[in-house]
Design a protein around this motif. Structure first.
Motif, mmCIF file in Angstrom:
data_model
loop_
_atom_site.group_PDB
_atom_site.id
_atom_site.type_symbol
_atom_site.label_atom_id
_atom_site.label_comp_id
_atom_site.label_asym_id
_atom_site.label_seq_id
_atom_site.Cartn_x
_atom_site.Cartn_y
_atom_site.Cartn_z
ATOM 1 N N MET A 63 0.816 -1.207 0.000
ATOM 2 C CA MET A 63 0.000 0.000 0.000
ATOM 3 C C MET A 63 0.851 1.259 0.000
ATOM 4 O O MET A 63 0.320 2.363 0.044
ATOM 5 C CB MET A 63 -0.919 0.008 1.232
ATOM 6 C CG MET A 63 -2.066 -0.988 1.104
ATOM 7 S SD MET A 63 -3.299 -0.733 2.368
ATOM 8 C CE MET A 63 -2.462 -1.307 3.790
ATOM 9 N N TYR A 68 -4.595 1.183 -2.809
ATOM 10 C CA TYR A 68 -5.292 -0.038 -2.414
ATOM 11 C C TYR A 68 -5.416 -1.019 -3.567
ATOM 12 O O TYR A 68 -5.828 -2.141 -3.396
ATOM 13 C CB TYR A 68 -6.694 0.286 -1.875
ATOM 14 C CG TYR A 68 -6.642 1.023 -0.557
ATOM 15 C CD1 TYR A 68 -6.634 0.303 0.631
ATOM 16 C CD2 TYR A 68 -6.566 2.403 -0.508
ATOM 17 C CE1 TYR A 68 -6.567 0.972 1.839
ATOM 18 C CE2 TYR A 68 -6.501 3.062 0.689
ATOM 19 C CZ TYR A 68 -6.502 2.349 1.866
ATOM 20 O OH TYR A 68 -6.430 2.986 3.052
ATOM 21 N N GLU A 122 -11.805 -1.929 -4.774
ATOM 22 C CA GLU A 122 -10.739 -1.375 -3.940
ATOM 23 C C GLU A 122 -11.279 -0.353 -2.948
ATOM 24 O O GLU A 122 -10.767 -0.187 -1.856
ATOM 25 C CB GLU A 122 -9.637 -0.761 -4.798
ATOM 26 C CG GLU A 122 -10.167 0.207 -5.821
ATOM 27 C CD GLU A 122 -9.045 0.982 -6.502
ATOM 28 O OE1 GLU A 122 -9.065 1.004 -7.738
ATOM 29 O OE2 GLU A 122 -8.175 1.542 -5.815
ATOM 30 N N LYS A 149 -10.730 -0.128 0.996
ATOM 31 C CA LYS A 149 -10.253 1.114 1.612
ATOM 32 C C LYS A 149 -11.146 1.501 2.790
ATOM 33 O O LYS A 149 -10.669 1.840 3.876
ATOM 34 C CB LYS A 149 -10.262 2.208 0.551
ATOM 35 C CG LYS A 149 -9.838 3.577 1.044
ATOM 36 C CD LYS A 149 -9.830 4.549 -0.113
ATOM 37 C CE LYS A 149 -9.546 5.957 0.339
ATOM 38 N NZ LYS A 149 -9.569 6.905 -0.789
#
Lengths: 422, 251
Positions: A65, A81, A113, A117
């Protein structure tokens, strides 16, 4: 002679019986059509209120990340992400080649994603750990899980590959696929991705349009009706106006759409695709409905009430405002609600003034671009993806629900507040 | 004392003439009955006295009607002020679909006759007492007036009419929708009211005219055939038509 009379009597009885039968069968037919219609919509639409989730283990790897030690909230927001998202999907099948990894990625929604997140933002302590995350399944797998997708089609004719189906079935077996109430259908705006599309934008668009419509049509219509009914002299000119109001009520709605397009958008340069323009256009349609309802209920107020007030020394204006208008309000209001219900279901004029545009934000005011519920139905019905089929029916259900509530409300107002004349 | 003096009154509904040259004087603080067969114009004449005919678009009134030295058909006459002075009770009881209290207080409110709630309460009470309705409704003043019986509704309408202390009360067949007992109550009431008000009553019942009125006018086909004291009209009419009508030969 007597026999003749008996025959006549029998004939009369039979005619009455026949007539009753006709009536009953007419009602039966109407109910039958209605039932078929409602059954069809419900059976296609109910599954849209469920949404399929894949439960995927996600490892929140700080390195992937691009996170430093002890990241701040801002860092978490800016982190990348995509890689961990991609990796967690690819990990579903350790032996997958590059093509298959791509197919795995397409098993979940386009915005997977973001879901990952959100998970981390809710609980930053997850960094470095692995957690099962709920990811929205792609619309095609959603349909597969709901049993709406024909699995027996040859592979090149469907959008789900054999490989995806294989992995999906494994996940189902492991209990990693879950169906939950589809809240996002109500809270998300429209989307190109069926699994993420919701009615929030079109719903708010409808509400704003109706409010604009009400605020314009109601005062204008009521004032017009009061003036015509109570104050205007009865002559050829007012007859002419009355005929034209009735004509206005019969004008096809698309004509009003053209009017909105030609005048509101072209001449006055009002913002396109907005509930403001939609509401003004709809108010033109609702106007005659309210005027007619209001005049009818003013007419229904017995003249004796007006005479009583006038004889007490009330002026014409006082008589109208103190007695006639309050007594006509129940009828006027229920007429207004029915007019608004019509406007709520109106599609053609809104398409013409551009409320058919793809809007993926939720409008916050009548000046923001928006769709409306019936137009949303139209947009979705035109979309090719299987996922939209059930959404169309679900959206129809929401719209019908609203119309039923509004009409019910109109009925209640009429029955509860209408004065009975002795 | 002459209260109302009408001179050469003609009334037209569109092209049709409904009243022909009516000359009739109404005595103050007496009851004047207007009798005659249906369609003879007696109600039309009554409605001239508070200009209720203004409501009808096609109706035109000519001639003079002088009340308190003032011609009410004159352009300078304000109908609102006129109707404050001249109340009216209709054929069918027509209370407002509001409470009993609001029915009475409406007139005083729009004419600004009460400065306070107490004053208004008093007006409501005296009006209802004068209309002989107080005892029956004092415990339910805030219930709808339309919930009363027919006779009570009519007395409520009378109370409403007298709430603004009119000088004249016009009654258009006030008992035609009522039973004999309610009728008797209204007739008693009329007798009582004439102390303070001049009353003009249109009636179809000859007996009622004879019972309640001191003066009678007989209308026929839009003309005032004969008028004078009730005694004289009923016992010793001058005109043949009057006699025929009173004895029930036509009408």
């Amino acid at each position: 002679m007597n026999k003749n009379k008996e025959q006549l009597l029998n004939k009369r009885y039979k005619a009455e019986k026949r007539f009753r039968l006709y009536g009953q069968s007419a009602i039966f037919m109407a109910l039958l059509f209605l039932t078929i219609f409602i059954f069809k919509i419900f059976s296609t639409g109910y599954s849209a209120f469920q949404k399929t989730w894949l439960i995927v283990p996600v490892t929140f790897d700080a390195e992937l990340m691009m996170l430093e030690q002890n990241p701040s909230k801002e860092d978490l927001k800016d982190a990348d992400y995509y890689d961990i998202a991609l990796k967690s999907m690819a990990d579903l099948d350790p032996n997958a080649n590059e093509d298959q990894e791509n197919e795995l990625k397409r098993m979940v929604s386009y915005f997977f994603e973001r879901e990952i997140k959100r998970e981390l933002l809710n609980d930053p302590s997850l960094i470095g750990k692995t957690k099962d995350v709920y990811l929205t399944a792609s619309d095609d797998l959603d349909q597969v899980f709901k049993g709406n997708y024909p699995r027996d089609l040859p592979e090149d004719q469907r959008r789900v590959t054999d490989y995806q189906l294989k992995i999906f079935d494994q996940l189902v077996e492991l209990g990693k696929v879950e169906s939950k109430f589809n809240l996002s259908f109500f809270t998300y705006p429209d989307s190109r991705e069926a699994e993420l599309a919701g009615i929030a934008s079109s719903f708010m668009g409808s509400i704003f349009s109706i409010l604009v419509c009400l605020m314009i049509a109601f005062p204008v219509a009521v004032l017009a009706a009061i003036y015509l009914e109570e104050f205007a002299p009865k002559n050829r000119f007012t007859d002419f106006i009355e005929v034209n109001i009735n004509n206005l009520a019969a004008v096809p709605s698309i004509v009003f759409g053209l009017l909105g397009l030609g005048i509101l958008l072209a001449v006055f340069q009002l913002p396109r695709s907005t509930p403001l323009v939609g509401g003004i256009t709809l108010s033109l349609m609702t106007l005659p409905t309210i005027i007619i309802a209001c005049r009818a209920s003013l007419k229904a107020v017995p003249p004796s009430i007006r005479e009583a007030a006038l004889a007490m020394g009330a002026s014409k204006m006082q008589t109208t405002m103190h007695h006639t208008v309050p007594l006509s309000m129940p009828g006027t209001l229920s007429g207004t609600i029915i007019g608004l219900a019509q406007a709520l279901g109106e599609t053609a004029p809104l398409i013409l003034i551009g409320m058919v545009a793809f809007v993926n934000t939720i409008p916050g005011s009548p000046l923001d671009p928006a769709a409306s519920l019936p137009v949303q139905i139209y947009i979705w019905a035109e979309s090719a993806e299987r996922g939209f089929v059930e959404k169309v029916s679900a959206c129809i259900m929401v719209l019908l629900g609203f119309l039923i509530i509004m009409n019910l409300f109109a009925q209640i107002i009429r029955h509860k507040f209408e004065k009975k004349w002795s | 004392m002459i209260k109302i003096n009408s001179k050469n009154v003609d009334v037209y509904y569109g092209k049709k003439q409904a009243l022909f040259n009516i000359n009739l004087d109404i005595e103050e603080n007496q009851v004047t009955a207007l009798i005659g067969p249906s369609g003879c114009g007696k109600s039309t004449f009554l409605r001239c006295l508070n200009r209720m005919n203004d409501v009808i678009d096609i109706c035109r009134v000519k001639g003079q009607i002088i009340i308190n030295d003032f011609d009410i058909n004159d352009k300078s006459c304000d109908v609102v002020r006129l109707r404050e002075k001249i109340g009216m009770v209709f054929q069918k009881p027509n209370p407002f679909p509001k409470t009993i209290y609001e029915n009475i207080s409406y007139g005083p409110t729009i004419h600004g006759m009460a400065q306070s709630k107490n004053e208004m309460d008093e007006i409501v009470e005296t009006s209802l007492k004068k209309a002989a309705l107080w005892e029956e409704v004092k415990d339910r003043l805030h219930e709808p007036g339309t919930g009363l019986s027919g006779g009570q509704q009519q007395r409520l309408c009378i109370a409403r009419a007298i709430s603004v202390k009119p000088e004249v009360i016009l009654m258009d067949e006030p008992c035609s929708a009522l039973d004999p007992i309610a009728t008797a109550q209204i007739e008693e009431l009329i007798d009582e009211l004439k102390k303070d008000h001049t009353i003009i009553i249109v009636t179809h019942s000859m007996a009622q005219a004879a019972r309640v009125s001191q003066n009678t006018g007989f209308f026929h086909l839009g003309e005032l055939i004969e008028h004078g004291s009730t005694d004289k009209i009923f016992k010793n009419p001058e005109n043949k038509k009057t006699q025929d009508y009173i004895t029930g030969r036509f009408g």
